[in-house]
Write a protein that holds these residues in place. Structure first.
Motif, short mmCIF file in Angstrom:
data_model
loop_
_atom_site.label_atom_id
_atom_site.label_comp_id
_atom_site.label_asym_id
_atom_site.label_seq_id
_atom_site.Cartn_x
_atom_site.Cartn_y
_atom_site.Cartn_z
N PRO A 58 2.32 -11.78 4.38
CA PRO A 58 3.69 -12.05 3.97
C PRO A 58 4.32 -10.82 3.31
N PHE A 59 5.56 -10.97 2.95
CA PHE A 59 6.30 -9.91 2.25
C PHE A 59 5.56 -9.56 0.97
N SER A 60 5.35 -8.26 0.74
CA SER A 60 4.59 -7.81 -0.43
C SER A 60 5.41 -6.77 -1.20
N LEU A 61 5.61 -7.03 -2.48
CA LEU A 61 6.32 -6.05 -3.31
C LEU A 61 5.51 -4.78 -3.50
N ARG A 62 4.19 -4.92 -3.56
CA ARG A 62 3.33 -3.74 -3.71
C ARG A 62 3.45 -2.84 -2.48
N LEU A 63 3.40 -3.44 -1.32
CA LEU A 63 3.53 -2.67 -0.08
C LEU A 63 4.93 -2.06 0.02
N LEU A 64 5.93 -2.80 -0.40
CA LEU A 64 7.29 -2.28 -0.39
C LEU A 64 7.44 -1.11 -1.35
N ALA A 65 6.89 -1.23 -2.55
CA ALA A 65 6.99 -0.15 -3.54
C ALA A 65 6.27 1.11 -3.04
N ARG A 66 5.12 0.93 -2.43
CA ARG A 66 4.40 2.09 -1.88
C ARG A 66 5.21 2.74 -0.77
N GLY A 67 5.75 1.94 0.11
CA GLY A 67 6.58 2.47 1.20
C GLY A 67 7.83 3.15 0.68
N LEU A 68 8.45 2.56 -0.34
CA LEU A 68 9.63 3.18 -0.94
C LEU A 68 9.30 4.55 -1.53
N TRP A 69 8.19 4.63 -2.24
CA TRP A 69 7.79 5.89 -2.86
C TRP A 69 7.51 6.96 -1.80
N VAL A 70 6.69 6.65 -0.83
CA VAL A 70 6.31 7.63 0.19
C VAL A 70 7.52 8.02 1.04
N GLY A 71 8.29 7.04 1.49
CA GLY A 71 9.43 7.31 2.35
C GLY A 71 10.54 8.07 1.64
N THR A 72 10.84 7.67 0.42
CA THR A 72 11.90 8.34 -0.32
C THR A 72 11.50 9.77 -0.65
N LYS A 73 10.24 9.96 -1.05
CA LYS A 73 9.77 11.31 -1.35
C LYS A 73 9.88 12.21 -0.11
N GLY A 74 9.45 11.71 1.03
CA GLY A 74 9.52 12.49 2.26
C GLY A 74 10.95 12.76 2.69
N SER A 75 11.80 11.77 2.58
CA SER A 75 13.20 11.94 2.99
C SER A 75 13.93 12.90 2.08
N LEU A 76 13.71 12.80 0.78
CA LEU A 76 14.37 13.72 -0.15
C LEU A 76 13.86 15.14 0.03
N LEU A 77 12.57 15.30 0.29
CA LEU A 77 12.03 16.63 0.55
C LEU A 77 12.68 17.24 1.78
#
Length: 183
Positions: free
Chosen positions: A142-161
């Motif tokens: 199911p929907f997971s906040l932990r998985l979402l937070a990890r994805g947000l961190w990795v994706g945002t870091k890569g996109s901002l870089l």
């Protein structure tokens, strides 16, 4: 050199390994968008991973438009609609129309880069789930906040870089645009 392929071998190559023509590749890409949309529409458990970034983008662009209009609208009212000049309201309405045209263009041109930054964490999760579905495994988690937070961190870091690298390269190229043209 003359090719001595048999008709069967030529047909095998033409079906899979030869590059498509530019027009054929374009229409195949357009078809991929519709096939992807149909794939997503047929699987409601994946909708949340596409809907969340879409809603975030809509909220950000709506907030940007409202914020600019909040400050610019008050200025337009003070400058053009409160004076006693006959031309004030006409120019005020012209400025308002130009503002909405400008904001429409800004939203159109800002949507793609903004959508890339906002959607990148969700795209990682969505592609993982789609790959599992194509491999024959179900998407049972199911929907997971932990998985979402990890994805947000990795994706945002890569996109901002990537955004900062692009900005740096643009700033390096800026002096070339400021040079006078050759005579």
């Amino acid at each position: 050199m003359v090719s001595r392929m048999t008709g069967q071998r030529r047909a095998e190559l033409s079906d899979s390994s030869l590059p498509p023509t530019s027009a054929g590749g374009f229409f195949a890409g357009v078809g991929d968008v519709w096939r992807g949309g149909a794939f997503l529409a047929a699987r409601p458990r994946l909708w949340i991973w596409a809907l969340i970034p879409f809603l975030i983008n809509i909220a950000l662009l709506t907030g940007l438009t409202w914020g600019v209009w909040h400050f610019l609208g008050a200025w337009v009212d003070r400058q053009f609609f409160t004076g006693g000049h006959w031309w004030g309201p006409a120019v005020g309405w012209l400025v308002r129309v130009l503002f909405w045209i400008m904001m429409g263009l800004l939203v159109i041109f800002a949507f793609v880069p903004l959508a890339t930054v906002v959607a990148s964490p969700f795209n990682d999760i969505l592609s993982d789930k789609v790959e599992r579905l194509y491999a024959g495994a179900g998407v049972d988690d199911p929907f997971s906040l932990r998985l979402l937070a990890r994805g947000l961190w990795v994706g945002t870091k890569g996109s901002l870089l990537l955004a900062f690298k692009t900005l740096g390269l643009m700033l390096l190229a800026l002096p070339l645009y400021l040079l006078p043209p050759p005579l």
